[in-house]
Design a protein around this motif. Structure first.
Motif, PDB file in Angstrom:
ATOM      1  N   THR A   1      -0.004  80.832   7.962  1.00  0.00           N
ATOM      2  CA  THR A   1      -0.404  79.782   7.622  1.00  0.00           C
ATOM      3  C   THR A   1       0.676  78.963   7.006  1.00  0.00           C
ATOM      4  O   THR A   1       1.437  77.308   7.059  1.00  0.00           O
ATOM      5  N   LEU A   2       1.856  79.409   5.858  1.00  0.00           N
ATOM      6  CA  LEU A   2       3.042  79.000   4.795  1.00  0.00           C
ATOM      7  C   LEU A   2       4.357  78.881   5.195  1.00  0.00           C
ATOM      8  O   LEU A   2       4.868  78.003   4.716  1.00  0.00           O
ATOM      9  N   ALA A   3       4.200  79.026   6.047  1.00  0.00           N
ATOM     10  CA  ALA A   3       5.222  79.146   7.513  1.00  0.00           C
ATOM     11  C   ALA A   3       5.930  77.294   7.660  1.00  0.00           C
ATOM     12  O   ALA A   3       6.552  77.170   8.249  1.00  0.00           O
ATOM     13  N   ILE A   4       4.480  76.910   8.250  1.00  0.00           N
ATOM     14  CA  ILE A   4       4.393  75.783   8.884  1.00  0.00           C
ATOM     15  C   ILE A   4       4.279  74.700   7.060  1.00  0.00           C
ATOM     16  O   ILE A   4       3.540  74.872   6.588  1.00  0.00           O
ATOM     17  N   PRO A   5       4.751  73.678   7.389  1.00  0.00           N
ATOM     18  CA  PRO A   5       4.798  72.445   6.703  1.00  0.00           C
ATOM     19  C   PRO A   5       3.437  72.217   6.598  1.00  0.00           C
ATOM     20  O   PRO A   5       2.768  72.300   7.281  1.00  0.00           O
ATOM     21  N   ASP A   6       2.959  72.083   5.612  1.00  0.00           N
ATOM     22  CA  ASP A   6       1.448  71.819   5.206  1.00  0.00           C
ATOM     23  C   ASP A   6       0.853  70.354   5.730  1.00  0.00           C
ATOM     24  O   ASP A   6      -0.074  70.204   6.754  1.00  0.00           O
ATOM     25  N   ILE A   7       1.816  69.550   5.867  1.00  0.00           N
ATOM     26  CA  ILE A   7       1.554  68.633   6.481  1.00  0.00           C
ATOM     27  C   ILE A   7       1.974  68.445   8.077  1.00  0.00           C
ATOM     28  O   ILE A   7       0.720  67.762   9.160  1.00  0.00           O
ATOM     29  N   VAL A   8       2.702  69.321   8.867  1.00  0.00           N
ATOM     30  CA  VAL A   8       2.632  68.887  10.210  1.00  0.00           C
ATOM     31  C   VAL A   8       1.606  69.801  10.213  1.00  0.00           C
ATOM     32  O   VAL A   8       0.819  69.301  11.679  1.00  0.00           O
ATOM     33  N   LEU A   9       1.689  70.730   9.849  1.00  0.00           N
ATOM     34  CA  LEU A   9       0.183  71.691   9.995  1.00  0.00           C
ATOM     35  C   LEU A   9      -1.736  70.722  10.004  1.00  0.00           C
ATOM     36  O   LEU A   9      -2.040  70.857  11.309  1.00  0.00           O
ATOM     37  N   THR A  10      -1.649  69.981   8.751  1.00  0.00           N
ATOM     38  CA  THR A  10      -2.737  69.359   8.892  1.00  0.00           C
ATOM     39  C   THR A  10      -2.702  68.466  10.080  1.00  0.00           C
ATOM     40  O   THR A  10      -3.489  68.483  10.775  1.00  0.00           O
ATOM     41  N   ILE A  11      -2.194  67.230  10.425  1.00  0.00           N
ATOM     42  CA  ILE A  11      -1.991  66.662  11.217  1.00  0.00           C
ATOM     43  C   ILE A  11      -1.695  67.535  12.648  1.00  0.00           C
ATOM     44  O   ILE A  11      -2.845  66.550  13.442  1.00  0.00           O
ATOM     45  N   ALA A  12      -1.922  68.217  13.198  1.00  0.00           N
ATOM     46  CA  ALA A  12      -2.297  68.878  14.293  1.00  0.00           C
ATOM     47  C   ALA A  12      -3.657  69.066  14.297  1.00  0.00           C
ATOM     48  O   ALA A  12      -3.961  69.289  15.139  1.00  0.00           O
TER      49      ALA A  12
ATOM     50  N   ALA B   1      -5.068  78.747   2.069  1.00  0.00           N
ATOM     51  CA  ALA B   1      -3.750  79.885   1.694  1.00  0.00           C
ATOM     52  C   ALA B   1      -2.937  79.367   0.141  1.00  0.00           C
ATOM     53  O   ALA B   1      -3.060  80.985  -0.275  1.00  0.00           O
ATOM     54  N   SER B   2      -2.520  78.576  -0.113  1.00  0.00           N
ATOM     55  CA  SER B   2      -1.501  78.622  -1.264  1.00  0.00           C
ATOM     56  C   SER B   2      -2.030  79.007  -2.572  1.00  0.00           C
ATOM     57  O   SER B   2      -1.474  79.927  -3.484  1.00  0.00           O
ATOM     58  N   TYR B   3      -3.661  78.349  -2.393  1.00  0.00           N
ATOM     59  CA  TYR B   3      -4.100  78.537  -3.279  1.00  0.00           C
ATOM     60  C   TYR B   3      -4.745  80.346  -3.596  1.00  0.00           C
ATOM     61  O   TYR B   3      -4.537  81.201  -4.836  1.00  0.00           O
ATOM     62  N   VAL B   4      -4.436  81.497  -2.367  1.00  0.00           N
ATOM     63  CA  VAL B   4      -4.708  82.621  -2.174  1.00  0.00           C
ATOM     64  C   VAL B   4      -4.021  82.898  -3.208  1.00  0.00           C
ATOM     65  O   VAL B   4      -3.639  83.850  -3.871  1.00  0.00           O
ATOM     66  N   ARG B   5      -2.215  83.190  -2.175  1.00  0.00           N
ATOM     67  CA  ARG B   5      -1.579  83.712  -3.037  1.00  0.00           C
ATOM     68  C   ARG B   5      -1.020  82.992  -4.430  1.00  0.00           C
ATOM     69  O   ARG B   5      -0.747  84.176  -5.356  1.00  0.00           O
ATOM     70  N   PHE B   6      -1.159  82.070  -4.600  1.00  0.00           N
ATOM     71  CA  PHE B   6      -1.277  82.136  -6.291  1.00  0.00           C
ATOM     72  C   PHE B   6      -2.382  82.858  -7.378  1.00  0.00           C
ATOM     73  O   PHE B   6      -1.806  83.757  -8.597  1.00  0.00           O
ATOM     74  N   ILE B   7      -3.284  82.758  -6.865  1.00  0.00           N
ATOM     75  CA  ILE B   7      -4.753  83.394  -7.887  1.00  0.00           C
ATOM     76  C   ILE B   7      -4.182  84.823  -7.349  1.00  0.00           C
ATOM     77  O   ILE B   7      -4.135  85.516  -8.699  1.00  0.00           O
ATOM     78  N   ARG B   8      -3.494  85.167  -6.356  1.00  0.00           N
ATOM     79  CA  ARG B   8      -3.782  86.551  -5.809  1.00  0.00           C
ATOM     80  C   ARG B   8      -2.064  87.523  -7.033  1.00  0.00           C
ATOM     81  O   ARG B   8      -2.398  87.905  -7.367  1.00  0.00           O
ATOM     82  N   SER B   9      -1.374  86.205  -6.976  1.00  0.00           N
ATOM     83  CA  SER B   9      -0.746  86.727  -8.385  1.00  0.00           C
ATOM     84  C   SER B   9      -0.934  87.304  -9.354  1.00  0.00           C
ATOM     85  O   SER B   9      -0.366  87.998 -10.057  1.00  0.00           O
ATOM     86  N   LEU B  10      -1.665  86.512 -10.060  1.00  0.00           N
ATOM     87  CA  LEU B  10      -2.255  86.337 -11.592  1.00  0.00           C
ATOM     88  C   LEU B  10      -3.376  87.689 -11.623  1.00  0.00           C
ATOM     89  O   LEU B  10      -2.972  87.895 -12.459  1.00  0.00           O
ATOM     90  N   VAL B  11      -3.366  87.581 -10.257  1.00  0.00           N
ATOM     91  CA  VAL B  11      -4.527  88.727 -10.381  1.00  0.00           C
ATOM     92  C   VAL B  11      -4.502  90.159 -10.287  1.00  0.00           C
ATOM     93  O   VAL B  11      -4.639  91.153 -10.778  1.00  0.00           O
TER      94      VAL B  11
END
Length: 276
Positions: free
Chosen positions: A116-127, A149-159
């Motif tokens: 999911t994060l491999a695709i730019p946010d705005i491009v995936l959102t527009i699609a 996805a970005s929230y899961v990655r960030f929070i997971r690193s903290l956990v």
């Protein structure tokens, strides 16, 4: 010492919070603050510059720009809060589970997040909005699908980091259940970093909402929206720059306030960690 450190970031934090509170109050009391009906058309007053009657001037249909900005606060902030709520509702449980339990499930979910994060946010959102069709609900759904996805990655690193601390190992040896450890020892530790990340991301979400509305994929006319107002102002920017200046200024001010709050909260969080 901690109080002196906090005072150094306190002014900026209060300024950012004050701006955000003002935005919220303006949106809450919009019907009583707005000087005109935001969707009322008055062609006789089209493209007027700032005056006592129209403080921010009028657009190409004679609508009061100030009134539309005030009501646009409701759309932008309410949409951002809805997106933030559902994103947290999805990402926090997943991040806690994958970061604490680990294993094959964690590996599988992280591969999905990487894709999911491999695709730019705005491009995936527009699609996604393009497939579902333009509209406010579809826009909110698309942004949540992209941002979790970005929230899961960030929070997971903290956990993961906290789970390796000695006091967590001691809590396990003392017979605490996994749920109790997550609730009592891990969640309180990740609260402030999540708040800092969310404050910064709130500005990005408002930018995404404005960008999608600017492209015609978000809120539809005649609903007052900052991004849609910028789109309406394209053809008149050179002759009547006020039609684009004031909506753009509102977006910039809100995003800067979010950035300021995030930065100062981050400094305060690091100060507390050092003092501890």
């Amino acid at each position: 010492m901690m109080w002196k450190r906090f005072k150094q970031v306190n002014i900026g934090l209060l300024a950012g919070c004050g701006i955000l509170v003002c935005f919220c109050l303006v949106g809450l009391f919009a019907p009583w603050i707005a000087p005109h009906d935001p969707i009322a058309i008055n062609l006789a007053a089209r493209l007027q510059s700032s005056s006592w009657v129209y403080p921010f001037g009028t657009d190409h249909l004679g609508r009061c720009i100030l009134s539309r900005i005030i009501f646009g606060v409701r759309i932008s902030i309410t949409s951002a809060l809805i997106i933030m709520f559902f994103t947290m509702l999805i990402s926090v449980p997943i991040a806690l589970f994958t970061g604490y339990i680990r294993g094959r499930t964690d590996h599988f979910i992280m591969r999905i997040i990487d894709s999911t994060l491999a695709i730019p946010d705005i491009v995936l959102t527009i699609a996604i909005v393009g497939l579902l069709g333009p509209g406010l609900v579809n826009m909110l759904f698309a942004i949540v699908v992209v941002r979790w996805a970005s929230y899961v990655r960030f929070i997971r690193s903290l956990v993961v980091k906290i789970s390796q601390e000695n006091y967590i190992l001691s809590a396990r040896m003392a017979g605490n259940t996994h749920f109790r450890i997550l609730k009592r020892y891990i969640l309180p530790q990740i609260g402030m970093p999540i708040m800092v990340f969310s404050a910064l991301d709130m500005g990005k979400i408002v930018l995404n909402i404005a960008g999608l509305s600017f492209l015609g994929l978000g809120t539809q006319p005649p609903t007052p929206d900052w991004g849609a107002m910028l789109n309406d102002a394209i053809d008149y920017f050179q002759t009547s720059p006020h039609v684009m200046f004031f909506p753009g200024l509102s977006i910039v001010l809100f995003v800067l306030a979010c950035q300021l709050v995030s930065e100062k909260l981050g400094k305060y969080d690091r100060t507390v960690d050092k003092e501890a």
